[in-house]
Scaffold this motif. Sequence first.
Motif, mmCIF file in Angstrom:
data_model
loop_
_atom_site.group_PDB
_atom_site.id
_atom_site.type_symbol
_atom_site.label_atom_id
_atom_site.label_comp_id
_atom_site.label_asym_id
_atom_site.label_seq_id
_atom_site.Cartn_x
_atom_site.Cartn_y
_atom_site.Cartn_z
ATOM 1 N N LYS A 189 3.478 -20.117 -3.365
ATOM 2 C CA LYS A 189 4.005 -19.283 -2.274
ATOM 3 C C LYS A 189 2.447 -18.823 -1.346
ATOM 4 C CE LYS A 189 7.366 -16.857 -5.084
ATOM 5 N NZ LYS A 189 7.927 -15.808 -5.704
ATOM 6 N N ASN A 190 1.576 -19.297 -1.688
ATOM 7 C CA ASN A 190 0.320 -18.988 -0.907
ATOM 8 C C ASN A 190 0.044 -17.397 -0.836
ATOM 9 O OD1 ASN A 190 -0.293 -21.826 -0.195
ATOM 10 N ND2 ASN A 190 0.934 -21.579 1.845
ATOM 11 N N THR A 191 0.227 -16.838 -1.822
ATOM 12 C CA THR A 191 0.381 -15.612 -2.023
ATOM 13 C C THR A 191 -0.609 -15.125 -3.109
ATOM 14 O OG1 THR A 191 2.493 -15.095 -1.234
ATOM 15 C CG2 THR A 191 1.623 -13.550 -2.438
ATOM 16 N N ILE A 192 -1.715 -14.141 -2.976
ATOM 17 C CA ILE A 192 -2.166 -13.160 -3.785
ATOM 18 C C ILE A 192 -1.677 -11.986 -4.163
ATOM 19 C CG2 ILE A 192 -4.317 -14.574 -3.452
ATOM 20 C CD1 ILE A 192 -5.484 -12.380 -2.104
ATOM 21 N N TYR A 193 -2.244 -11.306 -5.308
ATOM 22 C CA TYR A 193 -1.666 -10.168 -5.623
ATOM 23 C C TYR A 193 -3.012 -9.262 -6.009
ATOM 24 C CZ TYR A 193 2.754 -12.627 -5.718
ATOM 25 O OH TYR A 193 3.870 -13.350 -5.510
ATOM 26 N N LEU A 194 -2.773 -7.877 -5.990
ATOM 27 C CA LEU A 194 -3.787 -7.081 -6.435
ATOM 28 C C LEU A 194 -3.023 -6.031 -7.256
ATOM 29 C CD1 LEU A 194 -6.867 -6.642 -6.815
ATOM 30 C CD2 LEU A 194 -6.641 -5.049 -5.016
ATOM 31 N N GLN A 195 -3.254 -6.035 -8.590
ATOM 32 C CA GLN A 195 -2.616 -5.021 -9.418
ATOM 33 C C GLN A 195 -3.403 -4.086 -9.692
ATOM 34 O OE1 GLN A 195 0.786 -4.602 -10.728
ATOM 35 N NE2 GLN A 195 0.178 -2.756 -11.202
ATOM 36 N N MET A 196 -3.231 -2.848 -9.264
ATOM 37 C CA MET A 196 -4.409 -1.562 -9.290
ATOM 38 C C MET A 196 -3.595 -0.640 -10.357
ATOM 39 S SD MET A 196 -5.424 -1.363 -5.431
ATOM 40 C CE MET A 196 -3.856 -0.958 -4.848
ATOM 41 N N ASN A 197 -4.416 -0.421 -11.326
ATOM 42 C CA ASN A 197 -3.943 0.715 -12.374
ATOM 43 C C ASN A 197 -5.054 1.466 -12.262
ATOM 44 O OD1 ASN A 197 -1.587 -0.975 -12.852
ATOM 45 N ND2 ASN A 197 -2.841 -2.207 -14.645
ATOM 46 N N SER A 198 -4.788 2.777 -12.903
ATOM 47 C CA SER A 198 -5.618 3.783 -13.042
ATOM 48 C C SER A 198 -6.475 4.331 -11.861
ATOM 49 C CB SER A 198 -6.629 3.482 -14.334
ATOM 50 O OG SER A 198 -5.978 3.372 -15.401
ATOM 51 N N LEU A 199 -5.555 4.363 -10.926
ATOM 52 C CA LEU A 199 -6.535 4.476 -9.504
ATOM 53 C C LEU A 199 -6.967 5.982 -9.787
ATOM 54 C CD1 LEU A 199 -3.635 2.974 -7.461
ATOM 55 C CD2 LEU A 199 -5.875 2.455 -7.216
ATOM 56 N N GLY A 245 -4.495 8.074 -11.451
ATOM 57 C CA GLY A 245 -4.022 7.613 -12.671
ATOM 58 C C GLY A 245 -2.694 6.476 -12.495
ATOM 59 N N GLY A 246 -2.166 6.505 -11.074
ATOM 60 C CA GLY A 246 -1.278 5.823 -10.866
ATOM 61 C C GLY A 246 -1.459 4.396 -10.509
ATOM 62 N N SER A 247 -0.470 3.591 -10.308
ATOM 63 C CA SER A 247 -0.698 2.198 -10.033
ATOM 64 C C SER A 247 0.047 1.617 -8.502
ATOM 65 C CB SER A 247 0.095 1.304 -11.134
ATOM 66 O OG SER A 247 -0.532 1.713 -12.440
ATOM 67 N N LYS A 284 -13.519 -3.453 -12.347
ATOM 68 C CA LYS A 284 -13.244 -4.230 -13.610
ATOM 69 C C LYS A 284 -12.682 -3.379 -14.595
ATOM 70 C CE LYS A 284 -16.760 -7.902 -13.958
ATOM 71 N NZ LYS A 284 -17.186 -7.685 -12.580
ATOM 72 N N GLY A 285 -11.463 -3.756 -15.086
ATOM 73 C CA GLY A 285 -10.728 -3.244 -16.100
ATOM 74 C C GLY A 285 -9.634 -2.317 -15.896
ATOM 75 N N ARG A 286 -9.306 -2.324 -14.428
ATOM 76 C CA ARG A 286 -8.341 -1.479 -13.945
ATOM 77 C C ARG A 286 -7.783 -2.328 -12.715
ATOM 78 N NH1 ARG A 286 -9.451 2.682 -10.512
ATOM 79 N NH2 ARG A 286 -11.501 1.658 -9.822
ATOM 80 N N PHE A 287 -8.238 -3.270 -12.089
ATOM 81 C CA PHE A 287 -7.766 -4.149 -11.121
ATOM 82 C C PHE A 287 -7.457 -5.395 -11.528
ATOM 83 C CE2 PHE A 287 -9.011 -1.522 -6.994
ATOM 84 C CZ PHE A 287 -8.379 -0.305 -7.502
ATOM 85 N N THR A 288 -6.493 -6.110 -11.148
ATOM 86 C CA THR A 288 -6.401 -7.399 -11.430
ATOM 87 C C THR A 288 -5.882 -8.299 -10.406
ATOM 88 O OG1 THR A 288 -5.763 -7.166 -13.775
ATOM 89 C CG2 THR A 288 -5.035 -9.296 -13.155
ATOM 90 N N GLY A 348 0.810 -0.969 0.070
ATOM 91 C CA GLY A 348 -0.037 -0.032 -0.276
ATOM 92 C C GLY A 348 0.616 1.185 -0.022
ATOM 93 N N GLY A 349 0.058 2.299 -0.133
ATOM 94 C CA GLY A 349 0.987 3.542 -0.205
ATOM 95 C C GLY A 349 0.102 4.738 -0.786
ATOM 96 N N LEU A 350 0.648 5.799 -0.934
ATOM 97 C CA LEU A 350 0.412 7.072 -1.692
ATOM 98 C C LEU A 350 0.614 7.224 -3.134
ATOM 99 C CD1 LEU A 350 -1.206 9.950 -1.275
ATOM 100 C CD2 LEU A 350 1.098 10.887 -0.598
ATOM 101 N N VAL A 351 -0.407 7.290 -3.735
ATOM 102 C CA VAL A 351 -0.168 7.460 -5.308
ATOM 103 C C VAL A 351 -1.108 8.607 -5.708
ATOM 104 C CG1 VAL A 351 -1.937 5.893 -5.766
ATOM 105 C CG2 VAL A 351 0.183 6.236 -7.299
ATOM 106 N N HIS A 352 -0.691 9.238 -6.853
ATOM 107 C CA HIS A 352 -1.491 10.364 -7.524
ATOM 108 C C HIS A 352 -2.761 9.526 -8.495
ATOM 109 C CE1 HIS A 352 0.810 13.492 -6.320
ATOM 110 N NE2 HIS A 352 1.801 13.207 -6.783
#
Length: 120
Positions: free
Chosen positions: A75-85, A15-17, A64-68, A9-13
């Motif tokens: 690795k017992n791990t999941i990810y969430l790629q977040m684009n066009s925030l 349109g960022g990811s 939909k269309g922005r997050f994957t 997590g963090g701070l993003v502008h």
Amino acid sequence: QVQLVESGGGLVHTGGSLRLSCAASGSIFSIYTMGWYRQAPGKQREVVAIISSGGNTNSADSVKGRFTISRDNAKNTIYLQMNSLKPEDTAVYYCNADIRTSITRRDVYWGQGTQVTVSS
């Protein structure tokens, strides 16, 4: 004992990811559905995206269309790629997992949450 540890997590502008990760550890027999939820200030927790052990996914219409969501079972791990925030994506994001720890025990676990802030 099972732990879900989120990161990314963090701070993003606008349109960022960002890419969130959630790793499950402990006495795990098997993991079923895992997912990401979020809770914005003053709002109820809502589902963002979920993924089955076989890789089937489902996500909220708002992302939909922005997050994957993706998963690495080794690795017992999941990810969430977040684009066009967007600013409305600002929330605490929580990882969730349906985990069997023995033949007779199966529970739903939550991570501690990671803050995502999108500035306009």
